[in-house]
Design an enzyme around this catalytic site. Structure first.
Site, short mmCIF file in Angstrom:
data_model
loop_
_atom_site.label_atom_id
_atom_site.label_comp_id
_atom_site.label_asym_id
_atom_site.label_seq_id
_atom_site.Cartn_x
_atom_site.Cartn_y
_atom_site.Cartn_z
N LYS A 187 0.84 -1.20 0.00
CA LYS A 187 0.00 0.00 0.00
C LYS A 187 0.87 1.24 0.00
CE LYS A 187 -1.89 2.50 3.28
NZ LYS A 187 -1.70 3.83 2.65
N GLU A 263 10.36 0.41 10.21
CA GLU A 263 11.43 1.40 10.01
C GLU A 263 10.78 2.74 10.30
OE1 GLU A 263 13.33 4.14 8.92
OE2 GLU A 263 13.36 3.54 6.81
P1 ADP Z 1 3.20 10.51 8.11
O1 ADP Z 1 2.72 10.80 9.50
O2 ADP Z 1 4.55 11.01 7.85
O3 ADP Z 1 2.21 10.81 7.03
P2 ADP Z 1 2.50 7.82 8.51
O4 ADP Z 1 3.32 6.99 9.41
O5 ADP Z 1 1.20 8.36 8.99
O6 ADP Z 1 3.43 8.97 8.03
O7 ADP Z 1 2.22 7.07 7.14
C1 ADP Z 1 3.04 6.11 6.55
C2 ADP Z 1 2.18 5.04 5.95
O8 ADP Z 1 1.39 4.45 6.98
C3 ADP Z 1 1.17 5.52 4.90
O9 ADP Z 1 1.08 4.55 3.88
C4 ADP Z 1 -0.12 5.59 5.69
O10 ADP Z 1 -1.27 5.44 4.88
C5 ADP Z 1 0.04 4.42 6.62
N1 ADP Z 1 -0.78 4.48 7.84
C6 ADP Z 1 -1.17 5.57 8.53
N2 ADP Z 1 -1.92 5.23 9.59
C7 ADP Z 1 -2.03 3.87 9.58
C8 ADP Z 1 -2.67 2.91 10.43
N3 ADP Z 1 -3.36 3.27 11.50
N4 ADP Z 1 -2.53 1.60 10.12
C9 ADP Z 1 -1.81 1.21 9.05
N5 ADP Z 1 -1.21 2.07 8.21
C10 ADP Z 1 -1.30 3.39 8.47
#
Ligand code: ADP
Length: 496
Positions: A187, A263
């Protein structure tokens, strides 16, 4: 429609897939949802792409499961390697287009985006080479038993990637997961779905069997959460913020205890000793924080300079940073483009405001640049104390703090004082200082007299709250393999 014609200033028209890539085809989401992709340079809408929901994740998992138990299992390690080499060649063929998509969608400077795609090519070739070199062991325990230990793929893997290096993180994840014989649902980040979808087209062209690679666009709380809590995904690998990393680990724990690698964030110290080559150090410190607009998990955001050269360093570092060309990411001399989104822009600006209000001095920058697009001036703070929010928390933007130190002991203590441990750097001309300080820093990577020099052969990952597991190098293979022990009793030993 599962594709649209788009134009980039560097490469002209191209066909951009917009559907979900599931079981070898581009399809619309079951619920028919879409979301807009924003150009961070001018805040315009580039296009809309299909949004995956829980139901689409389910369909993708079924396809990945069928491929894992079926056709992919029969593909020889040598042929797995050939598919990956082919994919790397296609990335090389379409390097300019891929880089232009990255610049359009993420806002990174085109020259840097080309560098990212070049690293994708190397990473894919590297893991292609590993595909037929994964070996087990024979272990003697006694003369009545024959034991062998095999390395087997884990199964269906979910991979969730961020927006700061959309394509590079894709390649870092896809390389090892496929070399080791797993299947995958990957994703992309909702801010930057385009390059992953174009790469999906290349996966199809490379001829991978259907269902081996599934690529979906969607939101973290919906599609990301569906991956991390899915009962038929055997492993999840994530790159992103520490906050989300924790949620993923919790979801894995409360579903099927899928294996987890993470990571995560960083607040990396970049340490300059009096005896460093000052011009060299300034270049690397500048690159360490301002490369990719500060949107690097390993960004050197805490700069420590020894007192003997502090004043000279600061004067020249300020001058250097203010000369970084910030603007149109397709501009030929641009070093820094816009931040990726309004949310990130607002977050960074609120950290800058917080720094000012807590009494830190803005040496240069500190403001928005222009009135359209998410541009922020390269910003340097001095006069900070270790407990300030801007020194402890990850800002993920073009903002660093510079502090003065006296002794190696003192700077190592400060360097290790955050909850993170992703990277660090030491600038010195003394080999003993370089090695002793590197050994004392609690970080997964330490650069000496350089910064941000990642290489596909070298493991990368975090100490402390910066992560679990390592990416790149041979180390990344372990994330996607499990060990099977077969112990055969030989019965009445002939030579007993
Ligand atoms: P940022 O805060 O820098 O946008 P995130 O850690 O929120 O980075 O996002 C990194 C990835 O994790 C993206 O692909 C985002 O869609 C995904 N993501 C965000 N929240 C969740 C969640 N609760 N569960 C799984 N994936 C998530």
């Amino acid at each position: 429609m599962t594709s649209t014609t788009l134009k980039t200033p560097a490469t002209g028209d191209y066909e951009q897939p917009t559907g979900l890539f599931i079981n070898g085809e581009f399809v619309k989401g079951v619920e028919g949802k879409t979301f807009e992709v924003i150009n961070p340079s001018d805040e315009s809408v580039i296009c809309s792409v299909s949004e995956a929901t829980e139901k689409d994740v389910d369909i993708a998992v079924k396809a990945a499961r069928a491929a894992f138990e079926g056709e992919w299992r029969k593909v020889t390690p040598e042929d797995r390697g050939k598919y990956l080499h082919k994919l790397a060649d296609l990335f090389e063929r379409d390097l300019e287009t891929l880089a232009a998509i990255e610049t359009l969608d993420n806002g990174k400077a085109f020259s840097m985006a080309k560098g990212d795609v070049g690293m994708c090519v190397s990473t894919l070739h590297y893991y292609a080479g590993w595909a037929d070199k994964i070996e087990g062991k024979v272990i003697d325990t006694n003369h009545e038993t024959f034991n062998y230990v095999k390395k087997e793929p884990i199964g269906v893997c979910g991979q969730i990637i961020p927006w700061n290096f959309p394509l590079l993180m894709w390649a870092w994840k896809i390389g090892p997961v496929l070399a080791t014989g797993n299947t995958v649902i990957i994703k992309s980040a909702e801010q930057t779905p385009l390059s992953a979808l174009y790469a999906a087209k290349l996966v199809k062209e490379a001829g991978f069997p259907n269902g081996v690679v599934n690529i979906i666009s969607g939101f973290g709380k919906v599609a990301g959460a569906a991956i991390s809590s899915h009962m038929d995904i055997d492993k999840v690998a994530f790159t992103g913020s520490t906050v989300v990393g924790r949620q993923i680990m919790k979801a894995a724990a409360s579903s099927n205890l899928k294996k987890v690698t993470l990571e995560l964030g960083g607040k990396s110290p970049n340490i300059v000793f009096d005896d460093a080559d000052i011009d060299n150090a300034i270049s690397w410190v500048n690159f360490g924080i301002f490369f990719n607009h500060g949107q690097c998990c390993c960004a050197g955001s805490r700069v420590y300079v020894q007192e003997g050269i502090y004043d000279k360093f600061m004067a020249r570092f300020k001058e250097r940073a203010s000369k970084n060309v910030v603007g149109d990411p397709f501009g030929s001399d641009t070093f820094q483009g816009p931040q990726v989104s309004q949310v990130q822009f607002d977050r960074i600006m609120s950290y800058i405001e917080h720094g000012k209000q807590s009494g830190a001095t803005v040496e240069t920058g500190g403001k928005r640049k222009g009135d359209k697009g998410f541009f922020i001036e390269p910003t340097i703070f001095s006069g900070v104390s270790e407990d300030m929010k801007i020194v402890q928390e990850e800002i993920f933007g073009p903002v660093c703090s510079v502090s003065k130190f006296k002794t190696a002991e003192e700077v190592v203590k400060a360097g290790n004082s955050t909850t993170y441990g992703l990277a660090a750097a030491v600038h010195t001309s003394n080999i003993n200082t370089a090695i002793e300080v590197s050994n004392a820093l609690k970080a997964g990577t330490v650069w000496v007299n350089s910064y941000n020099m990642l290489h596909h052969q070298l493991p990368f990952g975090g100490y402390k709250e910066s992560g679990i597991g390592r990416e790149l190098g041979e180390a990344a293979l372990e994330n996607y393999l499990q060990t099977k022990t077969v112990s055969i009793r030989l019965g009445n030993a002939l030579f007993g």
